[in-house]
Each structure stands twice: as structure tokens, then as C-alpha cells.
Design a protein around this motif. Structure first.
Motif, short mmCIF file in Angstrom:
data_model
loop_
_atom_site.label_atom_id
_atom_site.label_comp_id
_atom_site.label_asym_id
_atom_site.label_seq_id
_atom_site.Cartn_x
_atom_site.Cartn_y
_atom_site.Cartn_z
N PHE A 208 -8.37 2.87 2.29
CA PHE A 208 -8.66 2.32 0.96
C PHE A 208 -9.02 3.44 -0.02
O PHE A 208 -8.48 3.52 -1.13
CB PHE A 208 -9.78 1.28 1.06
N TYR B 11 -5.75 5.68 -0.62
CA TYR B 11 -4.68 5.07 -1.42
C TYR B 11 -5.12 4.82 -2.86
O TYR B 11 -4.29 4.91 -3.78
CB TYR B 11 -4.14 3.81 -0.75
N SER B 12 -6.42 4.53 -3.07
CA SER B 12 -6.91 4.42 -4.46
C SER B 12 -6.70 5.76 -5.16
O SER B 12 -6.24 5.80 -6.31
CB SER B 12 -8.40 4.08 -4.49
N MET C 136 -3.06 6.34 -6.03
CA MET C 136 -2.63 5.58 -7.22
C MET C 136 -3.06 6.28 -8.50
O MET C 136 -2.27 6.41 -9.44
CB MET C 136 -3.22 4.16 -7.17
#
Lengths: 208, 111
Positions: free
Chosen positions: B88, B91-92, B95
Motif C-alpha cells: 500500500f 503503490y501510493s 501513483m
């Protein structure tokens, strides 16, 4: 719990870095930090891509004439190999083989210094050509991006050396296992960033 | 702070099994390393061979992405259990990273 408790290969836990609450917190906190590092490097990459080859009119420097691939190739191989040697160090940590781990970390450190030496040589060469930090928007963004990565290598080397020296006579404990584990994660992350640097800066620079 | 880490003494069979499993894992890591070296070699030779820019750039970016995934999931153990929160976080960050690069490039190209 007693951090000084001695373990044997038979009693050493499977994931010694995540047995204690402190270890679990270090593990999560360190990955959160790596997320932040990803964002830091993304901003530097974005700046570099935006300012690549931009500078005063008549600037004689551009990526396709400045960069030399053989040197970058050697640096890449050295850093990639140092990533594998730190995997070996963590393998020995899992097997509770302290001497094995220290040896592989020492090899990792030597490879790190070789990489750093080549990077200093490269920067020195550019500065002698007149491609200094303040020469153009291109040079500033290049040195900031690659230099920040180099700074991470310096920090990683200092960190691993201090860990090795501080724990040389202590052997393994649940106190220092998370420290070694996060240091090795950091070293892998340095290689992750370098993969993008050699691709985006050097290879894409040479093809123009 | 947790005060009671259980000390579990493995039986000889368990110990032999886990040592063997670790050796096997280490062999897989070496295979991963071999693949990473191979991907790097392809990238450098593709550039040295002077193919079209429009072919080389997507290919070397894809190879870099594969190499980073290998590094994250194997060398940094993200493929192991207990890494959901880690994924988490990462991948945050990825982005945000793409947003930055898109924003900066569009400012320059369309600004």
C-alpha cells in the motif's frame, strides 16, 4: 524482553526482524520512508526530464555527446552485484551465521565504494569539460538527480559500516536483526533507483 | 513493547527442512539476479546497436520496470506474506511518482 538473549541456529526465529514490536515498527516505518524516498526521486526525475538538454543558447552539452556508456555499464554491474551480496548477507542472518553475514556485508561495502569512486571520477570529468553544476538548467537537474542518488550511496555505506562495527563483538540478537534487515532494504532501494537512472538518464540520453 | 517473545526450539527434522528451504530460496535469488543481469545486457546492447528511438525507449523502460519488480518482490521480499501494508505504501508512492512526471512534462510541452 531481553534484547541480549542469545539464540542458536535451532532457536533463532524465522523472521528475526519482526519478532519484537520494535522490529515490526521498524519494518513498517522503514517501508513508509521508502515510499517517501520514491516520491523524492520522482520529483527529481520529473525535473530532470523537464529540463533535459535545456540551457543557454549555443550550449555545447547534450546527453548524446556527454554520456559514455562503458563507464555506466560497469557502475550498473557493480551496484547490481552489491545488491546480490546483501541478499547473501540476509541469507546468513536467517541461518544465524554472524560471521557469514558480516563478510558478505563487507563485500557489499567494497562494491559500494567502487561504485562511488567511479561516480566521483565521472562528475570530476564533467566539471573539467565545463559542465559544472551552475552551467545550465540541464546540468543542475542532472547533478541534483544523480548526486542525490550518490548521497544515498554514501549514507548507505556509512550506515552499514557503523552497524558492522557496533555489533562486531555482539553477535545476533532480536535487537540488531531489524537494524541489519532495514539497512539491507535501503541498499536494495538504492539499486532500484539506479535502474531508473541508468535507463532514463544514460540510455535514453544516448539514444537522444 | 512486547515482553514475551516465545523461544521455540526446532526439532532436528524441522531444522534440516528449514535449512534446505532457505538454500532453495537462495538459489531462486541467484536465478533472479541472473535475469536482472540479462535484462541489463539487453538494454545496453539495444542502445549500442542503434535501433530506432521509438523502438528502444519503450523497450528499455519496460525492461527497467521488470527489473525493479524483481528487485522489490524477490530481493526486498515483497512476495513474502505480511507485506500488504508495505505494498500500500509503495503503490501510493508510485501513483504520486507518475503524477509528478506527467505534470512536469505537460508543463514543459504545453506550457
Amino acid at each position: 524482553m531481553d534484547f541480549n538473549k542469545k539464540y542458536t541456529p535451532q532457536t533463532w526465529p524465522d523472521h528475526p526482524e519482526q519478532v519484537t514490536l520494535e522490529g515490526k515498527n521498524k519494518f513498517l516505518g522503514f517501508w513508509l520512508f521508502l515510499g517517501g524516498e520514491t516520491v523524492l526521486f520522482a520529483s527529481l526525475f520529473a525535473t530532470y526530464l523537464a529540463l533535459k538538454n535545456k540551457g543557454p543558447s549555443g550550449m555545447e552539452f547534450s546527453t548524446d555527446t556527454l554520456f559514455e556508456l562503458p563507464l555506466v555499464f560497469i557502475m550498473t554491474m557493480i551496484l547490481l552485484t552489491s545488491s546480490l551480496t546483501s541478499v547473501y548477507a540476509m541469507y546468513h542472518m536467517k541461518n544465524h551465521n554472524f560471521r557469514g553475514m558480516q563478510t558478505w556485508l563487507a563485500i557489499t561495502v567494497l562494491l559500494g565504494f567502487a561504485f562511488l569512486g567511479l561516480e566521483i571520477y565521472e562528475f570530476n570529468h564533467y566539471v573539467h569539460l565545463g559542465f559544472t553544476y551552475g552551467q545550465s538548467a540541464f546540468s543542475s537537474s542532472f547533478f541534483t538527480l544523480v548526486g542525490t542518488h550518490g548521497l544515498h550511496v554514501v549514507i548507505g555505506l556509512g550506515w552499514i559500516i557503523l552497524l558492522m562495527l557496533r555489533n562486531a563483538k555482539r553477535g545476533f540478537s532480536l535487537y540488531n536483526a531489524p537494524k541489519y534487515y532495514t539497512a539491507s532494504l535501503y541498499w536494495h532501494f538504492i539499486d532500484v533507483v539506479w535502474v531508473f537512472i541508468f535507463t532514463v538518464v544514460y540510455l535514453m540520453g544516448v539514444v537522444g | 513493547m512486547s515482553h514475551d517473545a516465545q523461544v521455540y526450539v526446532r526439532s532436528q527434522t524441522e531444522f534440516e527442512y528449514i535449512k534446505q528451504k532457505r538454500r532453495k530460496d537462495m538459489r531462486n535469488q541467484i536465478t533472479t539476479f541472473g535475469i536482472m543481469i540479462f535484462l541489463t545486457l539487453i538494454s545496453f546492447t539495444a542502445v549500442a546497436a542503434d535501433f530506432s528511438v521509438y523502438l528502444i525507449v519503450p523497450v528499455i523502460l519496460l525492461l527497467a520496470a521488470i527489473q525493479v519488480v524483481l528487485q522489490l518482490y524477490y530481493f526486498m521480499h515483497m512476495s513474502e506474506k505480511n507485506h500488504q501494508v508495505v505494498a500500500f505504501f509503495l503503490y501510493s508512492a508510485v501513483m504520486l511518482a507518475f503524477t509528478f512526471i506527467l505534470t512536469f512534462l505537460t508543463i514543459i510541452w504545453w506550457g
